[in-house]
Design a protein around this motif. Sequence first.
Motif, PDB file in Angstrom:
ATOM      1  N   SER A 112       0.696  -1.296   0.339  1.00  0.00           N
ATOM      2  CA  SER A 112      -0.027   0.097  -0.086  1.00  0.00           C
ATOM      3  C   SER A 112       0.499   1.350   0.272  1.00  0.00           C
ATOM      4  O   SER A 112       1.619   1.209   0.586  1.00  0.00           O
ATOM      5  CB  SER A 112      -0.917  -0.219   1.029  1.00  0.00           C
ATOM      6  OG  SER A 112      -1.931   1.254   1.394  1.00  0.00           O
ATOM      7  N   VAL A 114      -0.599   3.892   1.262  1.00  0.00           N
ATOM      8  CA  VAL A 114      -1.036   4.776   1.892  1.00  0.00           C
ATOM      9  C   VAL A 114      -0.475   4.383   2.855  1.00  0.00           C
ATOM     10  O   VAL A 114      -0.038   3.684   3.662  1.00  0.00           O
ATOM     11  CB  VAL A 114      -2.783   4.272   2.194  1.00  0.00           C
ATOM     12  CG1 VAL A 114      -3.070   5.745   3.475  1.00  0.00           C
ATOM     13  CG2 VAL A 114      -3.437   4.521   0.877  1.00  0.00           C
ATOM     14  N   GLU A 118      -1.833   5.648   9.172  1.00  0.00           N
ATOM     15  CA  GLU A 118      -3.461   6.521   8.690  1.00  0.00           C
ATOM     16  C   GLU A 118      -4.482   4.982   8.173  1.00  0.00           C
ATOM     17  O   GLU A 118      -5.811   5.013   8.065  1.00  0.00           O
ATOM     18  CB  GLU A 118      -3.563   6.887   7.019  1.00  0.00           C
ATOM     19  CG  GLU A 118      -4.769   7.203   6.380  1.00  0.00           C
ATOM     20  CD  GLU A 118      -3.890   8.514   5.423  1.00  0.00           C
ATOM     21  OE1 GLU A 118      -4.507   8.314   4.759  1.00  0.00           O
ATOM     22  OE2 GLU A 118      -2.944   8.986   5.136  1.00  0.00           O
ATOM     23  N   ARG A 119      -4.154   3.422   7.440  1.00  0.00           N
ATOM     24  CA  ARG A 119      -4.590   2.772   7.339  1.00  0.00           C
ATOM     25  C   ARG A 119      -5.383   1.917   8.656  1.00  0.00           C
ATOM     26  O   ARG A 119      -6.511   1.516   8.484  1.00  0.00           O
ATOM     27  CB  ARG A 119      -3.898   1.902   6.734  1.00  0.00           C
ATOM     28  CG  ARG A 119      -3.677   2.032   5.362  1.00  0.00           C
ATOM     29  CD  ARG A 119      -2.623   1.445   4.329  1.00  0.00           C
ATOM     30  NE  ARG A 119      -1.303   1.198   4.492  1.00  0.00           N
ATOM     31  CZ  ARG A 119      -0.674   0.061   4.551  1.00  0.00           C
ATOM     32  NH1 ARG A 119      -0.831  -1.075   4.665  1.00  0.00           N
ATOM     33  NH2 ARG A 119       0.938   0.769   5.644  1.00  0.00           N
ATOM     34  N   SER A 122      -8.240   4.261   9.636  1.00  0.00           N
ATOM     35  CA  SER A 122      -9.211   3.856   9.103  1.00  0.00           C
ATOM     36  C   SER A 122     -10.206   3.112   9.837  1.00  0.00           C
ATOM     37  O   SER A 122     -10.797   2.984   9.541  1.00  0.00           O
ATOM     38  CB  SER A 122      -9.156   3.938   7.657  1.00  0.00           C
ATOM     39  OG  SER A 122      -9.890   3.803   6.570  1.00  0.00           O
TER      40      SER A 122
END
Length: 148
Positions: A112, A114, A118-119, A122
Amino acid sequence: MPKSLYYIVLMALIFSCNSTEKAEKTTTIVDGRERYDVYQGSEMANLMRGMHAFNLQLKKEVESGKVTTEFPEEFLKIHTAEFSESKSRNETFDHYSGQFIEAQKLVFAEDSIVALSERYNSAINLCISCHQTECTGPIPKIKKLLIK
């Protein structure tokens, strides 16, 4: 025994046997001196407690920058676990639980672009969003899982 008393006892017995009221899930624990009735959560409540404990550990890994665990297949039981008697599965829950599973899996995706934190956030924010629609009690506890 007088005939009228016999009928009263018989009626009381019949009505007590036909009671449809469900008993609350409890377990009795005896420590030698006292008995304690301990509440036993539903399958869903126990699963979510496990998810919280796992994500608490995962938070530490994410903060260190290295995730060493794998996505727990046990989390997929979110689609089938039984709720408590006062709750039920609905479209909102199905929507959020599906999104949560996908977001949680992305935490473990090594390719990823990202950021890992942040993942992770989320996935946790999806828990909060779902709990805002129903069963709001755990929200403060869930918010502590977020990485600042």
